[in-house]
Design a protein around this motif. Structure first.
Motif, short mmCIF file in Angstrom:
data_model
loop_
_atom_site.label_atom_id
_atom_site.label_comp_id
_atom_site.label_asym_id
_atom_site.label_seq_id
_atom_site.Cartn_x
_atom_site.Cartn_y
_atom_site.Cartn_z
N ALA A 355 0.84 -1.24 0.15
CA ALA A 355 0.06 0.14 0.00
C ALA A 355 0.89 1.30 -0.28
CB ALA A 355 -0.91 0.10 1.13
N PRO A 356 0.58 2.19 -1.18
CA PRO A 356 1.48 3.35 -1.12
C PRO A 356 1.03 4.44 0.02
CG PRO A 356 -0.04 3.13 -2.92
CD PRO A 356 0.00 2.17 -2.22
N ARG A 357 -0.27 4.34 0.46
CA ARG A 357 -0.67 5.16 1.54
C ARG A 357 -1.72 4.42 2.60
NH1 ARG A 357 -1.58 10.68 2.14
NH2 ARG A 357 -0.62 10.87 -0.13
N GLY A 358 -1.46 4.97 3.62
CA GLY A 358 -2.40 4.25 4.62
C GLY A 358 -3.79 4.39 4.54
N GLY A 359 -4.66 3.50 5.07
CA GLY A 359 -6.30 3.78 4.77
C GLY A 359 -6.83 2.57 4.36
N TYR A 360 -8.04 2.66 3.87
CA TYR A 360 -8.87 1.70 3.78
C TYR A 360 -8.81 1.24 1.97
CZ TYR A 360 -10.78 1.03 8.33
OH TYR A 360 -10.95 0.80 9.71
N TRP A 361 -8.54 -0.13 1.95
CA TRP A 361 -8.50 -0.48 0.23
C TRP A 361 -9.68 -1.47 0.21
CZ3 TRP A 361 -4.73 1.40 -3.19
CH2 TRP A 361 -3.95 2.33 -2.53
N VAL A 362 -10.06 -1.63 -1.01
CA VAL A 362 -10.91 -2.79 -1.18
C VAL A 362 -10.35 -3.62 -2.72
CG1 VAL A 362 -12.60 -1.43 -2.74
CG2 VAL A 362 -13.37 -3.53 -1.69
N ALA A 363 -10.67 -4.84 -2.65
CA ALA A 363 -10.06 -5.65 -3.74
C ALA A 363 -11.02 -5.81 -4.71
CB ALA A 363 -9.82 -7.08 -3.29
N ARG A 364 -10.79 -5.97 -6.01
CA ARG A 364 -11.62 -6.07 -7.05
C ARG A 364 -10.95 -6.93 -8.09
NH1 ARG A 364 -15.10 -4.71 -4.13
NH2 ARG A 364 -16.42 -2.92 -4.00
N LEU A 365 -11.57 -7.76 -8.74
CA LEU A 365 -11.31 -8.42 -10.15
C LEU A 365 -11.23 -7.22 -11.33
CD1 LEU A 365 -13.23 -11.91 -10.16
CD2 LEU A 365 -10.66 -11.76 -10.28
N MET A 366 -10.07 -7.37 -11.92
CA MET A 366 -9.87 -6.38 -12.96
C MET A 366 -10.96 -6.63 -14.09
SD MET A 366 -5.93 -6.34 -13.29
CE MET A 366 -6.06 -4.93 -14.50
N HIS A 367 -11.26 -7.95 -14.57
CA HIS A 367 -12.11 -8.10 -15.47
C HIS A 367 -13.25 -9.11 -15.08
CE1 HIS A 367 -9.51 -5.94 -17.82
NE2 HIS A 367 -8.40 -6.62 -17.55
N PRO A 368 -14.05 -8.80 -14.42
CA PRO A 368 -15.16 -9.73 -13.95
C PRO A 368 -16.27 -10.13 -15.31
CG PRO A 368 -15.81 -7.86 -13.30
CD PRO A 368 -14.36 -7.59 -13.65
N VAL A 369 -16.37 -11.39 -15.32
CA VAL A 369 -17.33 -11.82 -16.63
C VAL A 369 -18.50 -12.65 -16.04
CG1 VAL A 369 -17.36 -13.31 -18.64
CG2 VAL A 369 -14.80 -12.06 -18.06
N THR A 370 -18.26 -13.59 -15.30
CA THR A 370 -19.53 -14.35 -14.97
C THR A 370 -20.04 -13.87 -13.85
OG1 THR A 370 -17.93 -15.70 -13.31
CG2 THR A 370 -18.22 -16.48 -15.69
N GLU A 371 -21.37 -14.41 -13.29
CA GLU A 371 -22.11 -14.03 -12.08
C GLU A 371 -21.14 -14.25 -10.96
OE1 GLU A 371 -25.82 -15.57 -11.91
OE2 GLU A 371 -26.50 -14.79 -13.79
N ARG A 372 -20.47 -15.26 -10.91
CA ARG A 372 -19.51 -15.64 -9.79
C ARG A 372 -18.49 -14.44 -9.59
NH1 ARG A 372 -14.86 -18.29 -9.05
NH2 ARG A 372 -14.82 -18.84 -11.24
N HIS A 373 -18.00 -14.00 -10.60
CA HIS A 373 -17.02 -12.76 -10.65
C HIS A 373 -17.70 -11.59 -9.97
CE1 HIS A 373 -14.55 -14.78 -13.90
NE2 HIS A 373 -14.37 -15.31 -13.02
N HIS A 374 -18.67 -11.21 -10.52
CA HIS A 374 -19.45 -10.09 -9.84
C HIS A 374 -19.96 -10.31 -8.39
CE1 HIS A 374 -19.59 -7.69 -13.66
NE2 HIS A 374 -19.92 -8.98 -14.17
N ALA A 375 -20.45 -11.45 -8.06
CA ALA A 375 -20.56 -11.81 -6.83
C ALA A 375 -19.49 -11.69 -5.68
CB ALA A 375 -21.48 -13.07 -6.52
N TRP A 376 -18.45 -11.91 -6.27
CA TRP A 376 -16.98 -11.97 -5.30
C TRP A 376 -16.91 -10.65 -5.17
CZ3 TRP A 376 -12.11 -9.88 -5.49
CH2 TRP A 376 -11.38 -10.58 -4.61
N ASN A 377 -16.78 -9.83 -6.47
CA ASN A 377 -16.46 -8.50 -6.18
C ASN A 377 -17.34 -7.68 -5.15
OD1 ASN A 377 -14.18 -8.25 -8.00
ND2 ASN A 377 -15.39 -7.30 -9.60
#
Length: 531
Positions: A355-377
């Motif tokens: 992390a280049p800066r302190g604080g809150y971060w959230v993970a995201r798939l770069m290229h979600p395709v399936t419903e499972r990908h979107h649900a994970w995000n």
């Protein structure tokens, strides 16, 4: 006053009549009769501001930016007290950047609205030489005189006390006792604690030759304590501690027990000048009444003397949230939230970086395709990372073929705005009132009758009475013993007859154990209804 032709229209340069210490008379006016009306919505905001500026908190614990913001919201809804207090914050630079001109302008606006306290404040500005105003005592006294004539209790008390000298001693005192006493009595009728204290001092001096005056001085001091004057409490502490040896004393004998209690209450008032003790007689009646037994707990003594207020209605059963309570990196302190936009823009980071800066971060798939990908995000929660700490690379719930992850910066948490509803009585939240077990059945008594039951009673007059706005206050209470008379409004210089006052029983009597009375915060009593 100096000529400021270019700014002559400004209230600060109003041409006033010069201060006249030997004026022949004074006509009493009350500021409550001329101050702008305050709406319930505006007062709700004002009370929230006062709750945040609680004297029970250390100054560094008080959220003055929030206080200032609430004052400004209330001011925009016409709350003159909020505007008055906001001017004080600008003057001191507390919660807002210091801006003396802004403070003066807010005061001037109140002057134009006819608020007596604002005229009194302008006098203080001139006496202190605030900002662009040149220090000038002559101008200050002219403004104070104007404020006193308009109804300012503070100005009436200040000038009134200055006029009680035996001989002229300018610029500190003058001999005009007739007008000085009228001003003090006018401020006293507005329940100004300092006016009660000054009248107590005056009658204590007169009491050297007239014992009835000495007794009156004791009553004035007692009432001043009820209205929150610390000096009056400390004076009575000293009087009862030393006894009648002092020529200005208002007591007839030493009473260490009474002295101790006045000392406790005086210390409390010095810590919190907003305190009021309308039920002082519950714990500390004047002689010859006997003192109720007290266990020595200071908070019990202080709380028992406060006004009793009703408990707020029980809130509806809260809806159980389906959002889990997050811990660890996902933890957010209660009443804090993440901003809609981060305070600083930071580029998205890959999962194999730090992390280049302190604080809150959230993970995201770069290229979600399936419903499972979107649900994970959607299932990802913000996680806190200190600067330089590597991002979580566990990829829980993902496969290698699902693609790469980036972490997006959400910023530092911020406090959530205050909820609009006050869930606690504002006087209790500020520490100046207390809850009590009020009787379930109402009991009323007219003021010209004797008290039918020992306890705390609140007083009011009919809403269409000319003095209802002044008299009907949340703290209009008294502790009265069965068979005794209710307090006569005329002793407090109210133009109200006893038969016009209705007293409402609130219970909260001290506890009787045999023949001894003990100070308590109330006992459960069943009181019959009187038709």
């Amino acid at each position: 006053m100096k000529d400021h032709s270019q700014d002559a229209a400004l209230p600060r340069f109003t041409k006033l009549e010069a201060f006249h210490p030997h004026r022949p008379d004074f006509v009493c006016k009350h500021e409550a009769d001329v101050n702008p009306q305050i709406s319930a919505e505006a007062d709700d905001l004002f009370q929230k501001a006062l709750m945040l500026d609680n004297h029970d908190l250390w100054p560094q614990q008080r959220s003055y930016p929030k206080v200032a913001a609430l004052y400004e919201q209330a001011m925009k809804l016409g709350h003159w007290k909020a505007q008055f207090n906001l001017a004080g914050l600008y003057l001191q630079g507390v919660g807002v950047p210091q801006n003396i001109e802004k403070a003066i302008e807010l005061t001037e606006d109140l002057m134009q609205k006819g608020v007596p306290a604002a005229w009194d404040n302008m006098g203080a500005y001139y006496m202190g030489g605030v900002g662009p105003l040149e220090q000038d005592a002559t101008v200050a006294y002219a403004f104070w005189q104007k404020a006193a004539d308009m109804g300012s209790m503070a100005a009436q008390t200040y000038i009134g006390a200055k006029l009680l000298a035996v001989s002229d001693q300018p610029p500190e005192a003058w001999a005009n006792r007739n007008v000085g006493m009228k001003m003090l009595e006018c401020a006293y009728a507005q329940e100004d604690g300092r006016a009660g204290y000054e009248l107590g001092l005056e009658y204590a001096t007169l009491g050297q030759a007239d014992k009835t005056k000495k007794a009156a001085g004791l009553q004035y001091f007692q009432q001043a304590v009820k209205w929150g004057n610390a000096k009056a409490a400390i004076t009575l502490f000293s009087n009862f501690e030393i006894g009648p040896s002092d020529s200005s004393n208002v007591v007839t004998e030493i009473d260490k027990s009474r002295a101790e209690r006045y000392g406790v209450l005086g210390d409390a008032l010095e810590r919190n000048p907003d305190l009021r003790f309308p039920n002082l007689d519950k714990v500390l009646p004047l002689p010859p009444a006997k003192l109720p037994m007290w266990n020595g707990d200071k908070e019990t003594l202080i709380n028992a003397a406060k006004a009793v207020v009703p408990k707020p209605a029980a809130p509806s059963k809260p809806v159980v949230s389906s959002v889990p309570v997050h811990t660890g990196r996902a933890y957010l302190p209660e009443d804090w939230t993440l901003p809609d936009n981060p305070q600083t823009h930071v580029a998205a980071q890959y999962e194999n970086t730090a992390a280049p800066r302190g604080g809150y971060w959230v993970a995201r798939l770069m290229h979600p395709v399936t419903e499972r990908h979107h649900a994970w995000n959607a299932a990802q929660v913000p996680l806190r990372y200190e600067e330089g700490v590597h991002f979580d690379r566990s990829r829980s719930g993902l496969r290698d073929e699902d693609g790469r992850i980036q972490f997006h910066y959400l910023g530092q948490p911020v406090e959530q705005p205050l909820p609009m509803a006050i869930t606690e009585h504002p006087m209790v939240a500020r520490g100046i009132g207390r809850y009590g077990d009020l009787p379930a059945l109402p009991r009323l008594c007219k003021g010209h009758l004797t008290c039918p039951h020992t306890g705390i009673w609140s007083a009011s007059v009919a809403q269409d009475h000319s003095s209802s706005f002044v008299f009907n206050q949340w703290h209009r209470q008294a502790y009265v013993t069965r068979g005794m008379n209710f307090p006569d409004p005329k002793t407090l210089h109210h133009v109200i007859s006893s038969h016009e006052v209705t007293w409402h029983y609130l219970g909260q009597a001290n506890e009787m154990r045999g023949d001894l009375e003990y100070v308590t915060l109330g006992v459960n009593e069943t009181v019959p209804v009187q038709s």
